[in-house]
Design a protein around this motif. Structure first.
Motif, PDB file in Angstrom:
ATOM      1  N   VAL A 184       0.863  -1.184   0.000  1.00  0.00           N
ATOM      2  CA  VAL A 184       0.000   0.000   0.000  1.00  0.00           C
ATOM      3  C   VAL A 184       0.897   1.231   0.000  1.00  0.00           C
ATOM      4  O   VAL A 184       1.797   1.348   0.846  1.00  0.00           O
ATOM      5  N   GLU A 185       0.681   2.117  -0.957  1.00  0.00           N
ATOM      6  CA  GLU A 185       1.435   3.376  -0.979  1.00  0.00           C
ATOM      7  C   GLU A 185       0.472   4.542  -0.821  1.00  0.00           C
ATOM      8  O   GLU A 185      -0.400   4.760  -1.659  1.00  0.00           O
ATOM      9  N   TYR A 186       0.638   5.286   0.251  1.00  0.00           N
ATOM     10  CA  TYR A 186      -0.104   6.525   0.464  1.00  0.00           C
ATOM     11  C   TYR A 186       0.692   7.672  -0.162  1.00  0.00           C
ATOM     12  O   TYR A 186       1.907   7.784   0.059  1.00  0.00           O
ATOM     13  N   VAL A 187       0.015   8.521  -0.908  1.00  0.00           N
ATOM     14  CA  VAL A 187       0.672   9.644  -1.586  1.00  0.00           C
ATOM     15  C   VAL A 187       0.033  10.944  -1.111  1.00  0.00           C
ATOM     16  O   VAL A 187      -1.197  11.086  -1.150  1.00  0.00           O
ATOM     17  N   PHE A 188       0.858  11.890  -0.693  1.00  0.00           N
ATOM     18  CA  PHE A 188       0.391  13.150  -0.116  1.00  0.00           C
ATOM     19  C   PHE A 188       0.994  14.346  -0.856  1.00  0.00           C
ATOM     20  O   PHE A 188       2.089  14.242  -1.419  1.00  0.00           O
ATOM     21  N   PRO A 189       0.320  15.495  -0.809  1.00  0.00           N
ATOM     22  CA  PRO A 189       0.855  16.694  -1.454  1.00  0.00           C
ATOM     23  C   PRO A 189       1.846  17.463  -0.581  1.00  0.00           C
ATOM     24  O   PRO A 189       2.471  18.404  -1.050  1.00  0.00           O
ATOM     25  N   SER A 190       2.001  17.073   0.682  1.00  0.00           N
ATOM     26  CA  SER A 190       2.902  17.798   1.579  1.00  0.00           C
ATOM     27  C   SER A 190       3.499  16.859   2.618  1.00  0.00           C
ATOM     28  O   SER A 190       2.902  15.830   2.970  1.00  0.00           O
ATOM     29  N   THR A 191       4.671  17.222   3.118  1.00  0.00           N
ATOM     30  CA  THR A 191       5.322  16.419   4.156  1.00  0.00           C
ATOM     31  C   THR A 191       4.540  16.494   5.465  1.00  0.00           C
ATOM     32  O   THR A 191       4.508  15.528   6.229  1.00  0.00           O
ATOM     33  N   THR A 192       3.901  17.640   5.709  1.00  0.00           N
ATOM     34  CA  THR A 192       3.126  17.794   6.943  1.00  0.00           C
ATOM     35  C   THR A 192       1.996  16.780   7.011  1.00  0.00           C
ATOM     36  O   THR A 192       1.797  16.108   8.034  1.00  0.00           O
ATOM     37  N   ARG A 234       5.049  -3.274   4.400  1.00  0.00           N
ATOM     38  CA  ARG A 234       4.088  -3.315   3.292  1.00  0.00           C
ATOM     39  C   ARG A 234       3.444  -1.950   3.023  1.00  0.00           C
ATOM     40  O   ARG A 234       2.756  -1.788   2.013  1.00  0.00           O
ATOM     41  N   PHE A 235       3.638  -0.985   3.920  1.00  0.00           N
ATOM     42  CA  PHE A 235       3.044   0.338   3.766  1.00  0.00           C
ATOM     43  C   PHE A 235       4.129   1.367   3.454  1.00  0.00           C
ATOM     44  O   PHE A 235       5.176   1.389   4.109  1.00  0.00           O
ATOM     45  N   GLN A 236       3.866   2.210   2.472  1.00  0.00           N
ATOM     46  CA  GLN A 236       4.786   3.271   2.090  1.00  0.00           C
ATOM     47  C   GLN A 236       4.065   4.615   2.149  1.00  0.00           C
ATOM     48  O   GLN A 236       2.863   4.695   1.870  1.00  0.00           O
ATOM     49  N   PHE A 237       4.799   5.669   2.480  1.00  0.00           N
ATOM     50  CA  PHE A 237       4.230   7.006   2.594  1.00  0.00           C
ATOM     51  C   PHE A 237       5.120   7.977   1.817  1.00  0.00           C
ATOM     52  O   PHE A 237       6.285   8.169   2.174  1.00  0.00           O
ATOM     53  N   SER A 238       4.587   8.554   0.741  1.00  0.00           N
ATOM     54  CA  SER A 238       5.401   9.413  -0.112  1.00  0.00           C
ATOM     55  C   SER A 238       4.720  10.758  -0.381  1.00  0.00           C
ATOM     56  O   SER A 238       3.524  10.920  -0.124  1.00  0.00           O
ATOM     57  N   VAL A 239       5.507  11.684  -0.888  1.00  0.00           N
ATOM     58  CA  VAL A 239       5.028  13.036  -1.177  1.00  0.00           C
ATOM     59  C   VAL A 239       5.197  13.312  -2.660  1.00  0.00           C
ATOM     60  O   VAL A 239       6.234  12.959  -3.249  1.00  0.00           O
ATOM     61  N   GLN A 240       4.199  13.914  -3.277  1.00  0.00           N
ATOM     62  CA  GLN A 240       4.247  14.263  -4.701  1.00  0.00           C
ATOM     63  C   GLN A 240       3.518  15.574  -4.925  1.00  0.00           C
ATOM     64  O   GLN A 240       2.456  15.807  -4.359  1.00  0.00           O
ATOM     65  N   SER A 241       4.067  16.430  -5.774  1.00  0.00           N
ATOM     66  CA  SER A 241       3.398  17.683  -6.116  1.00  0.00           C
ATOM     67  C   SER A 241       2.308  17.404  -7.147  1.00  0.00           C
ATOM     68  O   SER A 241       2.543  16.749  -8.165  1.00  0.00           O
ATOM     69  N   PHE A 242       1.114  17.901  -6.889  1.00  0.00           N
ATOM     70  CA  PHE A 242       0.002  17.732  -7.832  1.00  0.00           C
ATOM     71  C   PHE A 242      -0.381  19.050  -8.493  1.00  0.00           C
ATOM     72  O   PHE A 242      -1.406  19.128  -9.171  1.00  0.00           O
ATOM     73  N   ASP A 243       0.446  20.073  -8.317  1.00  0.00           N
ATOM     74  CA  ASP A 243       0.107  21.398  -8.843  1.00  0.00           C
ATOM     75  C   ASP A 243       0.248  21.463 -10.351  1.00  0.00           C
ATOM     76  O   ASP A 243      -0.464  22.208 -11.021  1.00  0.00           O
ATOM     77  N   GLN A 244       1.204  20.742 -10.883  1.00  0.00           N
ATOM     78  CA  GLN A 244       1.471  20.816 -12.326  1.00  0.00           C
ATOM     79  C   GLN A 244       0.715  19.730 -13.085  1.00  0.00           C
ATOM     80  O   GLN A 244       0.500  18.664 -12.568  1.00  0.00           O
TER      81      GLN A 244
END
Length: 244
Positions: A184-192, A234-244
């Motif tokens: 499972v990979e959770y993807v967020f727009p910010s580190t906070t 099995r769990f991953q937590f990452s950050v990605q910019s969705f602005d562009q």
């Protein structure tokens, strides 16, 4: 597949590009020119005539929604017929712009961007609406399949109530046990936001949440994630910019 805006070798390349667009829109219902250009691995600044041509041919239609600056492309009735020759998934495609749920457009576009950022040759991707896990309370936003490894993607643009977060964690644990996917990979727009979720995930005990009448409540029972060998891995937590 008739793509009259192309001739010669350009015609063949045009057919390939159109097929990629058809498959992507069937999967995700709608998209933007920027995302679709990324699907084609081309510079979006040079694709205006391409998309305009597909609109003129009656393959694509463009609509506007108040939650995003860029217009959305979706298939027309004719585009759907063309897509049906490529994939049976097109049989359930809806061509009416009025069927678009404005409230979830930003999230769905973010899911598309997250999927695109993780695609490479041989990786298959399935959007939530084509997933069928009958024993699951909640489906992931998408599933990527690389060989025999399946990864569930969860895109979180804002914080949910704590009870819902723990409920989702446990749903994923049960899905992993059922072999629906492996990671499972959770993807967020910010580190906070990522750190907020990660802090809950790292707790030694998780409250077991029950859903009653649409409400999430603690059952009084707890789950210890470390009781399952490599569950944390099995769990991953990452950050990605969705602005562009």
């Amino acid at each position: 597949m008739d793509t009259q805006i192309f001739t010669g070798n350009a015609h063949q390349r045009g057919q390939e590009k159109v097929e990629k667009i058809l498959l992507w829109l069937v999967e995700y219902q709608y998209s933007t020119s920027k995302i679709l250009s990324d699907v084609l691995a081309v510079n979006p600044d040079g694709q205006r005539s391409f998309f305009s041509g597909l609109v003129k041919q009656g393959i694509l239609q463009k609509t506007a929604v108040p939650t995003v600056r860029e217009g959305l492309y979706l298939l027309t009735v004719e585009g759907k017929k063309m897509a049906e020759m490529v994939t049976e998934k097109a049989l359930v495609y809806r061509t009416e712009p009025s069927r678009i749920s404005v409230a979830i457009v930003r999230h769905n576009l973010a899911v598309q961007k997250a999927v695109l950022a993780r695609l490479s040759d041989g990786i298959q991707h399935t959007f939530e609406r084509f997933l069928d896990f009958a024993d699951r309370d909640k489906l992931p936003d998408a599933v990527l399949k690389d060989g025999h490894i399946k990864t569930a993607l969860e895109v979180e643009l804002s914080h949910k109530k704590t009870a819902r977060i723990f409920r989702a964690f446990l749903d994923h644990v049960n899905a992993i046990k059922a072999n629906h996917y492996h990671i499972v990979e959770y993807v967020f727009p910010s580190t906070t936001l990522r750190d907020n979720y990660r802090k809950k995930f790292d707790a030694e005990q998780w409250p077991i949440i029950e859903k009653r009448g649409g409400l999430y409540r603690e059952s009084g029972k707890i789950f210890e994630p470390d009781s399952i060998g490599n569950l944390r891995e099995r769990f991953q937590f990452s950050v990605q910019s969705f602005d562009q």
